[in-house]
Motif scaffolding. Structure first.
Motif, PDB file in Angstrom:
ATOM      1  N   MET A 184      30.085  39.925  39.998  1.00  0.00           N
ATOM      2  CA  MET A 184      30.752  39.392  41.188  1.00  0.00           C
ATOM      3  C   MET A 184      31.764  38.327  40.774  1.00  0.00           C
ATOM      4  O   MET A 184      31.422  37.383  40.093  1.00  0.00           O
ATOM      5  CB  MET A 184      29.690  38.788  42.119  1.00  0.00           C
ATOM      6  CG  MET A 184      30.270  38.038  43.289  1.00  0.00           C
ATOM      7  SD  MET A 184      29.033  37.310  44.379  1.00  0.00           S
ATOM      8  CE  MET A 184      28.249  36.141  43.319  1.00  0.00           C
ATOM      9  N   LYS A 185      33.007  38.523  41.157  1.00  0.00           N
ATOM     10  CA  LYS A 185      34.048  37.542  40.858  1.00  0.00           C
ATOM     11  C   LYS A 185      34.108  36.512  41.984  1.00  0.00           C
ATOM     12  O   LYS A 185      34.174  36.871  43.156  1.00  0.00           O
ATOM     13  CB  LYS A 185      35.390  38.256  40.720  1.00  0.00           C
ATOM     14  CG  LYS A 185      36.513  37.329  40.299  1.00  0.00           C
ATOM     15  CD  LYS A 185      37.660  38.127  39.725  1.00  0.00           C
ATOM     16  CE  LYS A 185      38.922  37.369  39.459  1.00  0.00           C
ATOM     17  NZ  LYS A 185      38.875  35.960  39.276  1.00  0.00           N
ATOM     18  N   ILE A 186      34.074  35.251  41.622  1.00  0.00           N
ATOM     19  CA  ILE A 186      34.119  34.170  42.611  1.00  0.00           C
ATOM     20  C   ILE A 186      35.567  33.748  42.822  1.00  0.00           C
ATOM     21  O   ILE A 186      36.325  33.573  41.864  1.00  0.00           O
ATOM     22  CB  ILE A 186      33.255  32.986  42.151  1.00  0.00           C
ATOM     23  CG1 ILE A 186      31.790  33.423  42.121  1.00  0.00           C
ATOM     24  CG2 ILE A 186      33.458  31.778  43.031  1.00  0.00           C
ATOM     25  CD1 ILE A 186      30.844  32.373  41.604  1.00  0.00           C
ATOM     26  N   ALA A 187      35.940  33.591  44.078  1.00  0.00           N
ATOM     27  CA  ALA A 187      37.305  33.201  44.420  1.00  0.00           C
ATOM     28  C   ALA A 187      37.586  31.772  43.960  1.00  0.00           C
ATOM     29  O   ALA A 187      36.674  30.965  43.789  1.00  0.00           O
ATOM     30  CB  ALA A 187      37.518  33.319  45.920  1.00  0.00           C
ATOM     31  N   GLU A 188      38.869  31.482  43.803  1.00  0.00           N
ATOM     32  CA  GLU A 188      39.309  30.141  43.449  1.00  0.00           C
ATOM     33  C   GLU A 188      40.175  29.597  44.584  1.00  0.00           C
ATOM     34  O   GLU A 188      40.659  30.360  45.422  1.00  0.00           O
ATOM     35  CB  GLU A 188      40.139  30.185  42.164  1.00  0.00           C
ATOM     36  CG  GLU A 188      39.375  30.719  40.969  1.00  0.00           C
ATOM     37  CD  GLU A 188      40.267  30.899  39.749  1.00  0.00           C
ATOM     38  OE1 GLU A 188      41.469  30.557  39.815  1.00  0.00           O
ATOM     39  OE2 GLU A 188      39.765  31.388  38.741  1.00  0.00           O
ATOM     40  N   VAL A 189      40.373  28.284  44.590  1.00  0.00           N
ATOM     41  CA  VAL A 189      41.224  27.661  45.603  1.00  0.00           C
ATOM     42  C   VAL A 189      42.602  28.308  45.575  1.00  0.00           C
ATOM     43  O   VAL A 189      43.182  28.499  44.506  1.00  0.00           O
ATOM     44  CB  VAL A 189      41.331  26.138  45.363  1.00  0.00           C
ATOM     45  CG1 VAL A 189      42.343  25.507  46.306  1.00  0.00           C
ATOM     46  CG2 VAL A 189      39.965  25.481  45.529  1.00  0.00           C
ATOM     47  N   GLY A 190      43.098  28.700  46.731  1.00  0.00           N
ATOM     48  CA  GLY A 190      44.408  29.336  46.830  1.00  0.00           C
ATOM     49  C   GLY A 190      44.354  30.850  46.897  1.00  0.00           C
ATOM     50  O   GLY A 190      45.335  31.481  47.271  1.00  0.00           O
ATOM     51  N   ASN A 191      43.216  31.458  46.531  1.00  0.00           N
ATOM     52  CA  ASN A 191      43.065  32.914  46.629  1.00  0.00           C
ATOM     53  C   ASN A 191      43.052  33.338  48.089  1.00  0.00           C
ATOM     54  O   ASN A 191      42.639  32.579  48.965  1.00  0.00           O
ATOM     55  CB  ASN A 191      41.759  33.382  45.990  1.00  0.00           C
ATOM     56  CG  ASN A 191      41.753  33.322  44.482  1.00  0.00           C
ATOM     57  OD1 ASN A 191      40.703  33.470  43.881  1.00  0.00           O
ATOM     58  ND2 ASN A 191      42.883  33.114  43.844  1.00  0.00           N
ATOM     59  N   ILE A 192      43.489  34.552  48.335  1.00  0.00           N
ATOM     60  CA  ILE A 192      43.394  35.140  49.671  1.00  0.00           C
ATOM     61  C   ILE A 192      42.241  36.131  49.624  1.00  0.00           C
ATOM     62  O   ILE A 192      42.200  36.996  48.743  1.00  0.00           O
ATOM     63  CB  ILE A 192      44.701  35.831  50.073  1.00  0.00           C
ATOM     64  CG1 ILE A 192      45.821  34.795  50.114  1.00  0.00           C
ATOM     65  CG2 ILE A 192      44.557  36.543  51.417  1.00  0.00           C
ATOM     66  CD1 ILE A 192      47.214  35.370  50.202  1.00  0.00           C
ATOM     67  N   ILE A 193      41.309  35.969  50.561  1.00  0.00           N
ATOM     68  CA  ILE A 193      40.140  36.845  50.584  1.00  0.00           C
ATOM     69  C   ILE A 193      40.063  37.588  51.908  1.00  0.00           C
ATOM     70  O   ILE A 193      40.661  37.178  52.895  1.00  0.00           O
ATOM     71  CB  ILE A 193      38.829  36.074  50.331  1.00  0.00           C
ATOM     72  CG1 ILE A 193      38.573  35.049  51.432  1.00  0.00           C
ATOM     73  CG2 ILE A 193      38.846  35.425  48.957  1.00  0.00           C
ATOM     74  CD1 ILE A 193      37.192  34.422  51.380  1.00  0.00           C
ATOM     75  N   HIS A 252      29.608  33.979  48.836  1.00  0.00           N
ATOM     76  CA  HIS A 252      30.312  34.710  47.775  1.00  0.00           C
ATOM     77  C   HIS A 252      30.041  36.214  47.823  1.00  0.00           C
ATOM     78  O   HIS A 252      30.863  37.007  47.387  1.00  0.00           O
ATOM     79  CB  HIS A 252      29.918  34.170  46.394  1.00  0.00           C
ATOM     80  CG  HIS A 252      30.417  32.790  46.111  1.00  0.00           C
ATOM     81  ND1 HIS A 252      31.729  32.408  46.285  1.00  0.00           N
ATOM     82  CD2 HIS A 252      29.775  31.687  45.657  1.00  0.00           C
ATOM     83  CE1 HIS A 252      31.873  31.135  45.947  1.00  0.00           C
ATOM     84  NE2 HIS A 252      30.699  30.679  45.570  1.00  0.00           N
ATOM     85  N   LYS A 253      28.903  36.614  48.333  1.00  0.00           N
ATOM     86  CA  LYS A 253      28.549  38.037  48.386  1.00  0.00           C
ATOM     87  C   LYS A 253      29.252  38.769  49.520  1.00  0.00           C
ATOM     88  O   LYS A 253      29.199  39.988  49.594  1.00  0.00           O
ATOM     89  CB  LYS A 253      27.040  38.191  48.581  1.00  0.00           C
ATOM     90  CG  LYS A 253      26.221  37.597  47.464  1.00  0.00           C
ATOM     91  CD  LYS A 253      24.750  37.668  47.809  1.00  0.00           C
ATOM     92  CE  LYS A 253      23.938  36.938  46.756  1.00  0.00           C
ATOM     93  NZ  LYS A 253      22.536  36.782  47.154  1.00  0.00           N
ATOM     94  N   ARG A 254      29.933  38.049  50.409  1.00  0.00           N
ATOM     95  CA  ARG A 254      30.435  38.651  51.639  1.00  0.00           C
ATOM     96  C   ARG A 254      31.960  38.771  51.728  1.00  0.00           C
ATOM     97  O   ARG A 254      32.497  38.980  52.796  1.00  0.00           O
ATOM     98  CB  ARG A 254      29.943  37.841  52.840  1.00  0.00           C
ATOM     99  CG  ARG A 254      28.461  37.634  52.867  1.00  0.00           C
ATOM    100  CD  ARG A 254      27.853  38.241  54.090  1.00  0.00           C
ATOM    101  NE  ARG A 254      26.422  38.009  54.168  1.00  0.00           N
ATOM    102  CZ  ARG A 254      25.515  38.896  53.771  1.00  0.00           C
ATOM    103  NH1 ARG A 254      25.892  40.029  53.269  1.00  0.00           N
ATOM    104  NH2 ARG A 254      24.239  38.632  53.876  1.00  0.00           N
ATOM    105  N   TYR A 255      32.663  38.589  50.626  1.00  0.00           N
ATOM    106  CA  TYR A 255      34.124  38.730  50.668  1.00  0.00           C
ATOM    107  C   TYR A 255      34.629  39.482  49.451  1.00  0.00           C
ATOM    108  O   TYR A 255      33.926  39.650  48.470  1.00  0.00           O
ATOM    109  CB  TYR A 255      34.807  37.357  50.757  1.00  0.00           C
ATOM    110  CG  TYR A 255      34.605  36.461  49.559  1.00  0.00           C
ATOM    111  CD1 TYR A 255      35.307  36.662  48.380  1.00  0.00           C
ATOM    112  CD2 TYR A 255      33.712  35.398  49.611  1.00  0.00           C
ATOM    113  CE1 TYR A 255      35.126  35.846  47.285  1.00  0.00           C
ATOM    114  CE2 TYR A 255      33.513  34.572  48.516  1.00  0.00           C
ATOM    115  CZ  TYR A 255      34.236  34.802  47.358  1.00  0.00           C
ATOM    116  OH  TYR A 255      34.053  33.994  46.262  1.00  0.00           O
ATOM    117  N   THR A 256      35.885  39.928  49.563  1.00  0.00           N
ATOM    118  CA  THR A 256      36.580  40.490  48.403  1.00  0.00           C
ATOM    119  C   THR A 256      37.903  39.741  48.253  1.00  0.00           C
ATOM    120  O   THR A 256      38.528  39.363  49.249  1.00  0.00           O
ATOM    121  CB  THR A 256      36.870  42.001  48.572  1.00  0.00           C
ATOM    122  OG1 THR A 256      37.588  42.203  49.789  1.00  0.00           O
ATOM    123  CG2 THR A 256      35.583  42.798  48.618  1.00  0.00           C
TER     124      THR A 256
END
Length: 62
Positions: free
Chosen positions: A1-10, A51-55
């Motif tokens: 699972m890749k975790i988003a970073e600040v500024g990412n669009i999910i 974290h498990k609920r977005y892409t």
């Protein structure tokens, strides 16, 4: 699972999208005003997503 970073669009929950503002241990805080139809949806400006609920649809490494 890749975790988003600040500024990412999910993307999460039936196509909603937002910009990550803060990354926590188990979740991210997302600014939903990024969506063009934000006013029509009558949502809060920010929400918390596990974290498990977005892409990640647009990351800083793309």
């Amino acid at each position: 699972m890749k975790i988003a970073e600040v500024g990412n669009i999910i993307e999460f929950k039936d196509g909603l999208q937002g910009i990550v503002e803060k990354v926590n241990e188990n979740s991210v805080i997302v600014d939903l005003t990024y969506m063009e139809n934000f006013d029509e949806l009558e949502l809060e400006e920010k929400t918390v997503i596990n974290h498990k609920r977005y892409t990640i649809i647009h990351g800083s490494d793309e």
